[in-house]
Design an enzyme around this catalytic site. Sequence first.
Site, PDB file in Angstrom:
ATOM      1  N   ARG A   1       1.380  14.520  13.757  1.00 33.35           N
ATOM      2  CA  ARG A   1       1.715  14.245  12.334  1.00 33.35           C
ATOM      3  C   ARG A   1       1.793  15.800  11.495  1.00 33.35           C
ATOM      4  O   ARG A   1       0.907  15.791  10.540  1.00 33.35           O
ATOM      5  CB  ARG A   1       0.948  13.315  11.532  1.00 33.35           C
ATOM      6  CG  ARG A   1       0.919  11.959  12.174  1.00 33.35           C
ATOM      7  CD  ARG A   1       0.211  10.806  11.703  1.00 33.35           C
ATOM      8  NE  ARG A   1       0.975  10.249  10.527  1.00 33.35           N
ATOM      9  CZ  ARG A   1       0.512   9.139   9.833  1.00 33.35           C
ATOM     10  NH1 ARG A   1      -0.713   8.809  10.108  1.00 33.35           N
ATOM     11  NH2 ARG A   1       1.419   8.588   9.181  1.00 33.35           N
TER      12      ARG A   1
ATOM     13  N   LYS B   1       0.805  -1.158   0.005  1.00 33.89           N
ATOM     14  CA  LYS B   1       0.003  -0.040  -0.046  1.00 33.89           C
ATOM     15  C   LYS B   1       0.968   1.188  -0.018  1.00 33.89           C
ATOM     16  O   LYS B   1       0.627   2.094  -0.873  1.00 33.89           O
ATOM     17  CB  LYS B   1      -0.868  -0.100   1.152  1.00 33.89           C
ATOM     18  CG  LYS B   1      -1.734   1.289   1.439  1.00 33.89           C
ATOM     19  CD  LYS B   1      -2.538   1.428   2.543  1.00 33.89           C
ATOM     20  CE  LYS B   1      -1.801   1.696   3.950  1.00 33.89           C
ATOM     21  NZ  LYS B   1      -1.823   3.103   4.117  1.00 33.89           N
ATOM     22  N   ASN B   2       2.003   1.187   0.835  1.00 34.26           N
ATOM     23  CA  ASN B   2       2.763   2.454   0.881  1.00 34.26           C
ATOM     24  C   ASN B   2       3.616   2.812  -0.205  1.00 34.26           C
ATOM     25  O   ASN B   2       4.369   3.857  -0.119  1.00 34.26           O
ATOM     26  CB  ASN B   2       3.580   2.270   2.320  1.00 34.26           C
ATOM     27  CG  ASN B   2       2.340   2.707   3.768  1.00 34.26           C
ATOM     28  OD1 ASN B   2       1.251   2.931   3.399  1.00 34.26           O
ATOM     29  ND2 ASN B   2       2.870   2.254   4.729  1.00 34.26           N
TER      30      ASN B   2
ATOM     31  N   CYS C   1      -5.305  13.535  13.363  1.00 38.49           N
ATOM     32  CA  CYS C   1      -4.887  11.978  12.839  1.00 38.49           C
ATOM     33  C   CYS C   1      -4.915  11.136  14.042  1.00 38.49           C
ATOM     34  O   CYS C   1      -4.441  11.853  14.994  1.00 38.49           O
ATOM     35  CB  CYS C   1      -3.767  11.826  12.121  1.00 38.49           C
ATOM     36  SG  CYS C   1      -3.024  10.070  12.086  1.00 38.49           S
TER      37      CYS C   1
ATOM     38  N   ASP D   1       4.901   0.688  11.959  1.00 38.28           N
ATOM     39  CA  ASP D   1       3.835   0.015  11.506  1.00 38.28           C
ATOM     40  C   ASP D   1       3.639  -1.312  11.895  1.00 38.28           C
ATOM     41  O   ASP D   1       2.488  -2.176  11.388  1.00 38.28           O
ATOM     42  CB  ASP D   1       3.625   0.074   9.956  1.00 38.28           C
ATOM     43  CG  ASP D   1       3.226   1.563   9.517  1.00 38.28           C
ATOM     44  OD1 ASP D   1       2.723   2.435  10.409  1.00 38.28           O
ATOM     45  OD2 ASP D   1       3.466   1.956   8.240  1.00 38.28           O
TER      46      ASP D   1
ATOM     47  N   ARG E   1      -8.893  -0.389   4.796  1.00 45.29           N
ATOM     48  CA  ARG E   1      -7.897   0.478   4.281  1.00 45.29           C
ATOM     49  C   ARG E   1      -6.677  -0.145   3.812  1.00 45.29           C
ATOM     50  O   ARG E   1      -5.916   0.469   2.930  1.00 45.29           O
ATOM     51  CB  ARG E   1      -7.522   1.556   5.106  1.00 45.29           C
ATOM     52  CG  ARG E   1      -8.719   2.472   5.238  1.00 45.29           C
ATOM     53  CD  ARG E   1      -8.335   3.738   6.417  1.00 45.29           C
ATOM     54  NE  ARG E   1      -6.879   4.271   5.640  1.00 45.29           N
ATOM     55  CZ  ARG E   1      -6.041   4.482   6.664  1.00 45.29           C
ATOM     56  NH1 ARG E   1      -6.325   4.977   8.144  1.00 45.29           N
ATOM     57  NH2 ARG E   1      -4.828   4.944   6.231  1.00 45.29           N
TER      58      ARG E   1
HETATM   59  C1  UD1 Z   1       4.596   6.922   6.554  1.00 45.47           C
HETATM   60  C2  UD1 Z   1       3.472   5.776   6.269  1.00 45.47           C
HETATM   61  C3  UD1 Z   1       3.372   5.325   7.680  1.00 45.47           C
HETATM   62  C4  UD1 Z   1       4.356   4.999   8.594  1.00 45.47           C
HETATM   63  C5  UD1 Z   1       5.310   6.332   8.616  1.00 45.47           C
HETATM   64  C6  UD1 Z   1       6.634   6.119   9.571  1.00 45.47           C
HETATM   65  C7  UD1 Z   1       2.442   5.746   4.089  1.00 45.47           C
HETATM   66  C8  UD1 Z   1       1.378   6.040   3.492  1.00 45.47           C
HETATM   67  N1  UD1 Z   1       2.610   6.010   5.632  1.00 45.47           N
HETATM   68  O1  UD1 Z   1       3.759   8.197   7.194  1.00 45.47           O
HETATM   69  O2  UD1 Z   1       2.287   4.077   7.499  1.00 45.47           O
HETATM   70  O3  UD1 Z   1       3.730   4.722   9.661  1.00 45.47           O
HETATM   71  O4  UD1 Z   1       5.662   6.634   7.197  1.00 45.47           O
HETATM   72  O5  UD1 Z   1       7.236   5.017   8.826  1.00 45.47           O
HETATM   73  O6  UD1 Z   1       3.557   5.510   3.572  1.00 45.47           O
HETATM   74  N2  UD1 Z   1       7.084  14.673  10.815  1.00 45.47           N
HETATM   75  C9  UD1 Z   1       7.388  16.028  11.026  1.00 45.47           C
HETATM   76  N3  UD1 Z   1       7.187  16.984  10.112  1.00 45.47           N
HETATM   77  C10 UD1 Z   1       6.727  16.570   8.745  1.00 45.47           C
HETATM   78  C11 UD1 Z   1       6.595  15.219   8.573  1.00 45.47           C
HETATM   79  C12 UD1 Z   1       6.733  14.122   9.548  1.00 45.47           C
HETATM   80  O7  UD1 Z   1       7.701  16.395  12.070  1.00 45.47           O
HETATM   81  O8  UD1 Z   1       6.699  17.453   8.042  1.00 45.47           O
HETATM   82  C13 UD1 Z   1       7.134  13.506  11.776  1.00 45.47           C
HETATM   83  C14 UD1 Z   1       6.017  12.783  12.259  1.00 45.47           C
HETATM   84  O9  UD1 Z   1       5.113  13.663  13.155  1.00 45.47           O
HETATM   85  C15 UD1 Z   1       6.744  11.624  12.792  1.00 45.47           C
HETATM   86  C16 UD1 Z   1       7.578  11.261  11.887  1.00 45.47           C
HETATM   87  O10 UD1 Z   1       8.072  12.697  11.425  1.00 45.47           O
HETATM   88  O11 UD1 Z   1       7.031  11.785  14.231  1.00 45.47           O
HETATM   89  C17 UD1 Z   1       7.528  10.329  10.786  1.00 45.47           C
HETATM   90  O12 UD1 Z   1       6.633  10.798  10.018  1.00 45.47           O
HETATM   91  P1  UD1 Z   1       6.741  10.359   8.328  1.00 45.47           P
HETATM   92  O13 UD1 Z   1       7.698   9.401   8.121  1.00 45.47           O
HETATM   93  O14 UD1 Z   1       6.412  11.639   7.641  1.00 45.47           O
HETATM   94  O15 UD1 Z   1       5.118   9.638   8.214  1.00 45.47           O
HETATM   95  P2  UD1 Z   1       4.368   9.746   7.184  1.00 45.47           P
HETATM   96  O16 UD1 Z   1       4.818   9.780   5.768  1.00 45.47           O
HETATM   97  O17 UD1 Z   1       3.247  10.425   7.586  1.00 45.47           O
END
Ligand code: UD1
Length: 430
Positions: A131, A22-23, A126, A316, A408
């Site tokens: 996030r 999915k990801n 969320c 995850d 999902r």
């Molecule tokens: C993706 C995955 C999700 C997985 C996560 C971590 C998909 C669709 N989703 O989510 O399943 O749990 O990676 O491996 O692929 N952060 C910030 N600022 C930002 C972006 C992120 O501070 O602009 C922080 C988040 O709050 C979190 C960390 O970085 O603490 C990791 O988040 P991120 O890797 O971005 O997660 P997702 O991309 O949302």
Amino acid sequence: MDRIRIRGGNRLNGTIPISGAKNAALPLMIVSLLTPGTLSLSNVPRLADVRLLQRILQNHGIDIMVAGKRAGQNGMMGDVMHLTAREIADTTAPYELVSRMRASFWVLGPLLARCGEAKVSLPGGCAIGTRPVDMHLMAMEKLGAEIAIEGGYVIARARKGLKGAHIAFDKVSVGATHAALMAAVMADGDTVIENAAAEPEIGDVAECLVKMGAKIEGIHTPTLRIRGVTSLSGAEHSVIPDRIETGTYAMCVGMTGGDVLLKDANAGHLAAVFDVMRRAGIGVEAMNEGVRIHRNGHALAPVKVDTSPYPGFPTDCQAQLMALMSMAGGTSMIRETIFENRFMHVQELARLGADIHLHGDTAEVRGVKKLTGAPVMATDLRASVSLVIAGLAAEGETLINRVYHLDRGFETLEEKLSACGADVSRLAGG
Ligand code: UD1
């Protein structure tokens, strides 16, 4: 709303086919915004999130065709999806759609790269922590975009196009890395992304972009070097197997005991998870056709695990591991370092008899001798599948409500588990 009913106690034996990730499928679909050519993706999982992203992309003007069944095709094979963004009809991603799936925010980078403008709703609340998207926006600004936030929308403009830049993330983010990569491939000049996420799904997207004509070095490493090109073409690409689905079914087998081949799984993407499972006493063998998981009677040993970015133990799989360890012969310590609040499953696991105590970011899981079935509530995607794992070993009947969370991210979960001897069924409506 559908519910899943599990009568626990059966061992699992047989074969479970692993679907496309999915990801990886979601960002790969978004990549199609970058080219007027046709991007043909195979092994696309049949999931609610994929269907929702289809609608979002169609709103931007992408034509999407999902190929019909072919002679000899078995029902477990993924879809073949052809995506063509001949023209972008609309650069706005509305709140009604983005708020339902966070990954749709990632259209920001490709829309900016292709059209020089984008208006994308902020994803909003969320269930698994705050996030934020500050790193996504920082990357777009580095690439020369002007960003404003108005009425809950990110309004981004790069009238003269994006320019290559040096982007150093101070934290590893999968989403921000996708955003920076998808925008930089069509920026003018060179871009370096430092402290990039090295998750296999990012590598899969990068490899697809290269097939489309992008120039990227350092794929699968934390430093991506990109030479911008003026246009990208269509390509054909097959989505990698889902490592989270793989880890989840591996833990199902670890929980119930038995012997199952996870067909088409890639053991190389799950080294950290399989290392923990072996330490717990579960047999894991990489084979040509996939990964074999087996356990015969031995009690599970407790483990100490911290989640961390790839190649560490994935957040995850944290909820699933907690379910597995709820019946270990001792106390496990599981620390969540990626998302605050990713412990919603603890209260529900407790309803089945698990003995779990939270200390800040760490869960102390005291193994119990037995779990007992009960009605429980799915709260998010990975949390809900942890309830399935616990239910498979619980005595009596477990009824999981709010199954749309499971749909999902897990394709035909009840069919895959039933085929290996589990007593799992979907109760429609109600
Ligand atoms: C993706 C995955 C999700 C997985 C996560 C971590 C998909 C669709 N989703 O989510 O399943 O749990 O990676 O491996 O692929 N952060 C910030 N600022 C930002 C972006 C992120 O501070 O602009 C922080 C988040 O709050 C979190 C960390 O970085 O603490 C990791 O988040 P991120 O890797 O971005 O997660 P997702 O991309 O949302």
